[in-house]
Design a protein around this motif. Structure first.
Motif, short mmCIF file in Angstrom:
data_model
loop_
_atom_site.label_atom_id
_atom_site.label_comp_id
_atom_site.label_asym_id
_atom_site.label_seq_id
_atom_site.Cartn_x
_atom_site.Cartn_y
_atom_site.Cartn_z
N ARG A 1 -16.96 74.44 -53.36
CA ARG A 1 -17.70 74.94 -52.27
C ARG A 1 -19.14 75.58 -52.75
N ARG A 2 -19.10 76.18 -53.84
CA ARG A 2 -20.58 76.69 -54.28
C ARG A 2 -21.33 75.69 -54.79
N PHE A 3 -20.91 74.58 -55.36
CA PHE A 3 -21.88 73.28 -55.65
C PHE A 3 -22.20 72.66 -54.52
N ALA A 4 -21.36 72.29 -53.43
CA ALA A 4 -21.53 71.60 -52.34
C ALA A 4 -22.50 72.38 -51.55
N ASP A 5 -22.68 73.64 -51.41
CA ASP A 5 -23.55 74.53 -50.94
C ASP A 5 -24.76 74.62 -51.39
N GLY A 6 -25.14 74.09 -52.77
CA GLY A 6 -26.14 74.19 -53.21
C GLY A 6 -26.39 75.61 -54.15
N ASP A 7 -25.26 76.08 -54.60
CA ASP A 7 -25.21 77.49 -55.12
C ASP A 7 -24.88 77.46 -56.72
N VAL A 8 -24.89 76.31 -57.27
CA VAL A 8 -24.73 76.05 -58.64
C VAL A 8 -26.30 75.33 -59.04
N ASP A 9 -26.71 75.85 -60.02
CA ASP A 9 -28.15 75.46 -60.71
C ASP A 9 -27.75 74.49 -61.86
N TYR A 10 -27.56 73.07 -61.06
CA TYR A 10 -27.42 72.15 -61.91
C TYR A 10 -28.46 71.60 -63.08
N ARG A 11 -29.75 71.90 -62.55
CA ARG A 11 -30.89 71.54 -63.49
C ARG A 11 -30.90 72.42 -64.76
N ALA A 12 -30.22 73.60 -64.73
CA ALA A 12 -30.30 74.51 -65.88
C ALA A 12 -29.26 73.83 -67.12
N ALA A 13 -28.39 72.86 -66.51
CA ALA A 13 -27.41 72.32 -67.67
C ALA A 13 -28.15 71.01 -68.47
N TYR A 14 -29.27 70.83 -67.99
CA TYR A 14 -29.99 69.58 -68.78
C TYR A 14 -31.20 70.20 -69.57
N GLN A 15 -31.03 69.50 -70.82
CA GLN A 15 -32.09 69.99 -71.83
C GLN A 15 -33.36 69.24 -71.46
N ILE A 16 -33.31 67.99 -71.22
CA ILE A 16 -34.40 66.96 -70.64
C ILE A 16 -33.99 66.77 -69.34
N PRO A 17 -35.14 67.37 -68.35
CA PRO A 17 -35.16 67.19 -66.91
C PRO A 17 -35.28 65.60 -66.53
N ARG A 18 -34.39 65.55 -65.45
CA ARG A 18 -34.31 64.11 -64.73
C ARG A 18 -34.79 64.49 -63.47
N GLU A 19 -36.18 64.80 -63.09
CA GLU A 19 -36.67 64.83 -61.70
C GLU A 19 -36.19 64.14 -60.76
N THR A 20 -36.31 62.68 -61.02
CA THR A 20 -35.98 61.52 -59.79
C THR A 20 -34.60 61.81 -59.49
N TYR A 21 -33.45 61.94 -60.62
CA TYR A 21 -32.41 62.22 -60.40
C TYR A 21 -32.06 63.45 -59.46
N PHE A 22 -32.51 64.60 -59.86
CA PHE A 22 -32.41 65.82 -59.27
C PHE A 22 -32.93 65.77 -57.82
N GLU A 23 -33.90 65.10 -57.64
CA GLU A 23 -34.42 65.15 -56.21
C GLU A 23 -33.39 64.18 -55.28
N ARG A 24 -33.03 63.38 -55.72
CA ARG A 24 -31.89 62.42 -55.12
C ARG A 24 -30.63 63.11 -54.84
N LEU A 25 -30.20 64.10 -56.13
CA LEU A 25 -29.03 64.85 -55.78
C LEU A 25 -29.23 65.97 -54.84
N ASP A 26 -30.43 66.67 -54.98
CA ASP A 26 -30.65 67.56 -54.03
C ASP A 26 -30.35 67.02 -52.49
N GLU A 27 -30.79 65.92 -52.02
CA GLU A 27 -30.56 65.19 -51.06
C GLU A 27 -29.02 65.10 -50.66
N VAL A 28 -28.15 64.88 -51.49
CA VAL A 28 -26.80 64.93 -51.20
C VAL A 28 -25.92 66.15 -51.50
#
Length: 147
Positions: free
Chosen positions: A115-142
């Protein structure tokens, strides 16, 4: 990665909740459920494909298991008394790891995490050492869009 131990609630210790776990939250699919064993939930498998800009290998997955978390071959096959709920974003990217005293508590914790993940309450960006901005932008939409 976030690691938080959580004790079982009194109503979960008797095992009654283990027999009838609640359904996964909206957006999540029950991928595998072994009686009294591990359970796997996946987020929006309908949109994780190359055509949607979300590679299948990046399918957010929650694994519930009492297998050892040691990093050696076969370790996950060794049962422990602790149940683990782990959200992975790719095979080697763990966003959240939580521990519980029982399977019932882990199932409830997994649904809460889902529920927290689907609601956007999990900071998934923090898990990455190398940011994947294009992927993050698309994931933000979902994430947060639900079903």
């Amino acid at each position: 990665m976030e690691d938080r131990p959580r004790p079982a609630r009194d109503d979960e210790r008797d095992g009654a909740a283990d027999d009838a776990p609640e359904r996964p939250p909206s957006g999540w699919t029950l991928w595998n459920d072994e009686p009294q064993g591990r359970r796997i939930l996946v987020f929006r498998p309908d949109v994780f494909n190359e055509q949607n800009g979300l590679p299948a290998e990046c399918l957010p997955t929650i694994m519930i298991s009492n297998g050892s978390r040691a990093r050696r071959p076969g370790a996950s096959q060794i049962p422990t008394t602790t149940w683990h709920v782990v959200l992975t974003l790719e095979p080697e990217i763990e966003a959240v790891s939580e521990s519980y005293d029982s399977r019932a508590a882990a199932l409830a914790g997994a649904n809460d995490l889902a529920r927290r993940f689907a609601d956007g309450d999990v900071d998934y960006r923090a898990a990455y050492q190398i940011p994947r901005e294009t992927y993050f932008e698309r994931l933000d939409e979902v994430v947060g869009a639900g079903e």
